[in-house]
Scaffold this active site. Structure first.
Site, PDB file in Angstrom:
ATOM      1  N   ASN A  42      -5.701  -8.747  -8.441  1.00  0.00           N
ATOM      2  CA  ASN A  42      -5.935  -9.482  -6.990  1.00  0.00           C
ATOM      3  C   ASN A  42      -7.310 -10.028  -6.976  1.00  0.00           C
ATOM      4  O   ASN A  42      -7.659 -11.180  -6.511  1.00  0.00           O
ATOM      5  CB  ASN A  42      -5.992  -8.396  -5.959  1.00  0.00           C
ATOM      6  CG  ASN A  42      -6.640  -6.869  -5.953  1.00  0.00           C
ATOM      7  OD1 ASN A  42      -6.788  -6.535  -6.818  1.00  0.00           O
ATOM      8  ND2 ASN A  42      -7.113  -6.677  -4.840  1.00  0.00           N
TER       9      ASN A  42
ATOM     10  N   THR B 142       1.155  -1.126   0.045  1.00  0.00           N
ATOM     11  CA  THR B 142       0.055  -0.064  -0.154  1.00  0.00           C
ATOM     12  C   THR B 142       0.938   1.131   0.101  1.00  0.00           C
ATOM     13  O   THR B 142       0.619   2.321  -0.913  1.00  0.00           O
ATOM     14  CB  THR B 142      -0.917   0.120   1.492  1.00  0.00           C
ATOM     15  OG1 THR B 142      -1.955  -1.064   1.197  1.00  0.00           O
ATOM     16  CG2 THR B 142      -1.515   1.142   1.215  1.00  0.00           C
TER      17      THR B 142
ATOM     18  N   CYS C  70     -21.957  -6.674  -0.425  1.00  0.00           N
ATOM     19  CA  CYS C  70     -22.319  -5.861   0.561  1.00  0.00           C
ATOM     20  C   CYS C  70     -21.178  -4.849   0.722  1.00  0.00           C
ATOM     21  O   CYS C  70     -21.069  -3.670   1.308  1.00  0.00           O
ATOM     22  CB  CYS C  70     -21.635  -6.654   1.847  1.00  0.00           C
ATOM     23  SG  CYS C  70     -22.273  -8.425   2.057  1.00  0.00           S
TER      24      CYS C  70
ATOM     25  N   HIS D 254       4.415 -10.187   1.720  1.00  0.00           N
ATOM     26  CA  HIS D 254       3.695 -11.143   2.199  1.00  0.00           C
ATOM     27  C   HIS D 254       2.794 -11.903   1.358  1.00  0.00           C
ATOM     28  O   HIS D 254       2.084 -12.960   1.665  1.00  0.00           O
ATOM     29  CB  HIS D 254       2.771 -10.648   3.367  1.00  0.00           C
ATOM     30  CG  HIS D 254       1.499  -9.587   2.977  1.00  0.00           C
ATOM     31  ND1 HIS D 254       0.274 -10.212   2.937  1.00  0.00           N
ATOM     32  CD2 HIS D 254       1.480  -8.467   2.735  1.00  0.00           C
ATOM     33  CE1 HIS D 254      -0.710  -9.308   2.610  1.00  0.00           C
ATOM     34  NE2 HIS D 254      -0.047  -8.143   2.522  1.00  0.00           N
TER      35      HIS D 254
ATOM     36  N   SER E 239       5.236  -6.410  -2.657  1.00  0.00           N
ATOM     37  CA  SER E 239       4.631  -6.672  -1.133  1.00  0.00           C
ATOM     38  C   SER E 239       5.320  -7.963  -0.744  1.00  0.00           C
ATOM     39  O   SER E 239       4.823  -8.970  -1.453  1.00  0.00           O
ATOM     40  CB  SER E 239       3.226  -6.382  -0.954  1.00  0.00           C
ATOM     41  OG  SER E 239       3.090  -6.885   0.485  1.00  0.00           O
TER      42      SER E 239
HETATM   43  N1  PLP Z   1      -1.806  -4.068  -4.501  1.00  0.00           N
HETATM   44  C1  PLP Z   1      -2.657  -5.272  -4.662  1.00  0.00           C
HETATM   45  C2  PLP Z   1      -2.978  -5.412  -6.248  1.00  0.00           C
HETATM   46  C3  PLP Z   1      -2.958  -6.055  -3.478  1.00  0.00           C
HETATM   47  O1  PLP Z   1      -3.558  -7.292  -3.890  1.00  0.00           O
HETATM   48  C4  PLP Z   1      -2.629  -5.727  -2.295  1.00  0.00           C
HETATM   49  C5  PLP Z   1      -2.988  -6.643  -1.111  1.00  0.00           C
HETATM   50  O2  PLP Z   1      -3.827  -7.051  -1.187  1.00  0.00           O
HETATM   51  C6  PLP Z   1      -1.829  -4.281  -2.201  1.00  0.00           C
HETATM   52  C7  PLP Z   1      -1.655  -3.612  -3.218  1.00  0.00           C
HETATM   53  C8  PLP Z   1      -1.529  -3.941  -0.849  1.00  0.00           C
HETATM   54  O3  PLP Z   1      -0.399  -4.623  -0.094  1.00  0.00           O
HETATM   55  P1  PLP Z   1      -0.129  -4.685   1.435  1.00  0.00           P
HETATM   56  O4  PLP Z   1      -1.088  -5.674   1.997  1.00  0.00           O
HETATM   57  O5  PLP Z   1       1.254  -5.083   1.399  1.00  0.00           O
HETATM   58  O6  PLP Z   1      -0.394  -3.200   1.794  1.00  0.00           O
END
Ligand code: PLP
Length: 402
Positions: free
Chosen positions: A150, A73, A326, A200, A198
């Site tokens: 995502n 993020t 929702c 994780h 990211s």
């Molecule tokens: N961008 C995408 C496409 C994501 O899927 C995510 C998290 O789900 C993020 C950004 C944000 O990453 P973080 O969870 O490390 O803030």
């Protein structure tokens, strides 16, 4: 007791035990601050430098082009704000498929006078690169399109989009948080200016991200302080997290081809299982052009029941993710994405996201297919009881996504 089946790897991935082992010293005796000049500090600095090289290598970048951030993020925020704050009123081009980390940042800039345009996507969620040419303007500062979604899992033609953007003279950013480590990304052959990652999402720790910044691209900081990370991300470095990210990136790079083939095989097995086909399941998004372990599923006539379905699956020991009405109308919501892809209001109400990962086994896949088809059949029986005649008409049609 049978073990749980975790199929929500796009939400987050379990830490790889090899990553945990690498991180452990930095949560204990190796606690130094990389900015300190003593031995403890130097050891921490060396560890950060090694990790930077590992993360850079995953993208074909130079270590000096990688900045560690507190998350994906934050990397997205730095890419958008850092390239636009001093160029107001900026013109930014993006898509409604982006993560909220991009969409909300754009929304904030809009309140400061920025103009935001959204590229349309087709029924598979894919951007047509030629459409970008039509909306680029002389004052376009940034084009930001995610490498892979995502939610839907489809992969965008980011290489073509980046080329068009560069010919025009604007900056190109891609959010590769979901894609990096799963499909090859190479900044030495693709003209990306900025790439968000990211840890994780690739079996590394939470709370650590990175932004690739091409040599020569100027960004303004959004966090001010002691000047760490080339002054772009002040704060004492999260050394254990950075070390974990480095090892996770190295493992992902080494295992990428074999792992992608393994997960693609599992994905196809689920998709083409006759038990799922016969219970009205269809794939949302592109059939081939998608992340190897990503399935975005719809169930004819059960669009309003996705929350119930995911809770039923949870009770049966399966963790998946759902997008439902929702959450409609907030940025990055399933409803907005499906509507943009041309689904009508009824069919935009929900989907089931099934995302496989490094620790998904063949046995998990076999059990999942059995549990999912039984859960869908159960929901259909309940539906049939309340809306007599409905289920049989739905199930009889061959699966067909929008
Ligand atoms: N961008 C995408 C496409 C994501 O899927 C995510 C998290 O789900 C993020 C950004 C944000 O990453 P973080 O969870 O490390 O803030």
């Amino acid at each position: 007791m049978t073990s749980r089946i975790y199929l929500d790897n796009s939400a987050t991935t379990p830490l790889d035990p090899r990553v945990r082992v690498a991180m452990e010293p930095f949560l204990g005796a190796a606690f130094g601050n990389p900015s300190s000049l003593h031995r403890e500090g130097k050891k921490a600095r060396e560890a950060v430098d090694t990790a930077r090289a590992q993360v850079a290598s995953l993208m074909g970048a130079s270590p000096s082009e990688v900045i560690f951030t507190g998350s994906g993020t934050e990397a997205d925020n730095l890419a958008v704000l850092g390239s636009c704050v001093k160029n107001e009123p900026a013109h930014i081009i993006t898509t409604v498929l982006e993560h909220a980390a991009i969409l909300e940042t754009c929304r904030f800039l809009k309140t400061r006078g920025a103009k935001i345009d959204y590229l349309p996507v087709d029924s598979k969620g894919i951007v047509e690169p030629e459409n970008l040419r039509k909306i680029l303007r002389p004052e376009t500062r940034l084009v930001s399109v995610m490498t892979a979604s995502n939610i839907i899992g489809t992969i965008q033609p980011v290489e073509s989009l980046a080329k068009i953007t560069k010919e025009h003279g604007s900056l190109f950013h891609t959010d590769a948080v979901q894609a990096c480590g799963k499909i090859p990304i190479n900044v030495s052959t693709t003209p990306f200016d900025l790439v968000s990652l990211s840890a994780h999402k690739l079996h590394g720790p939470k709370g650590i991200g990175a932004l690739y910044i091409r040599d020569g691209v100027h960004l303004d900081p959004i966090v001010f302080g002691g000047g760490q990370e080339r002054g772009l991300r002040s704060a004492t470095e999260n050394v254990a997290g950075i070390v974990g990210f480095g090892v996770a990136a190295e493992l992902a790079q080494k295992e990428l081809a074999a792992e992608a083939a393994r997960l693609r095989e599992f994905r196809q097995q689920i998709l083409h299982d006759p038990r799922l086909d016969s219970c009205g399941t269809f794939l949302i998004g592109h059939a081939e052009n998608r992340l190897p372990g990503h399935l975005c599923l719809g169930f004819h006539g059960l669009e309003h029941e996705m929350l119930k379905l995911s809770l039923l699956l949870d009770e049966e020991g399966v963790a998946v993710s759902t997008g439902s009405a929702c959450s409609s109308n907030h940025s990055g919501s399933t409803f907005n994405i499906l509507s943009e892809m041309g689904f009508d209001e009824a069919r935009s109400q929900g989907l089931l996201r099934v995302t496989l990962g490094r620790f998904t086994t063949a046995e998990d896949v076999a059990r999942f297919i059995h549990i999912l088809s039984a859960a869908v059949a159960k929901l259909r029986r309940r539906h049939y009881a309340t809306n007599s005649g409905f289920a049989s008409s739905v199930v009889s049609g061959k699966s067909q996504g929008a």
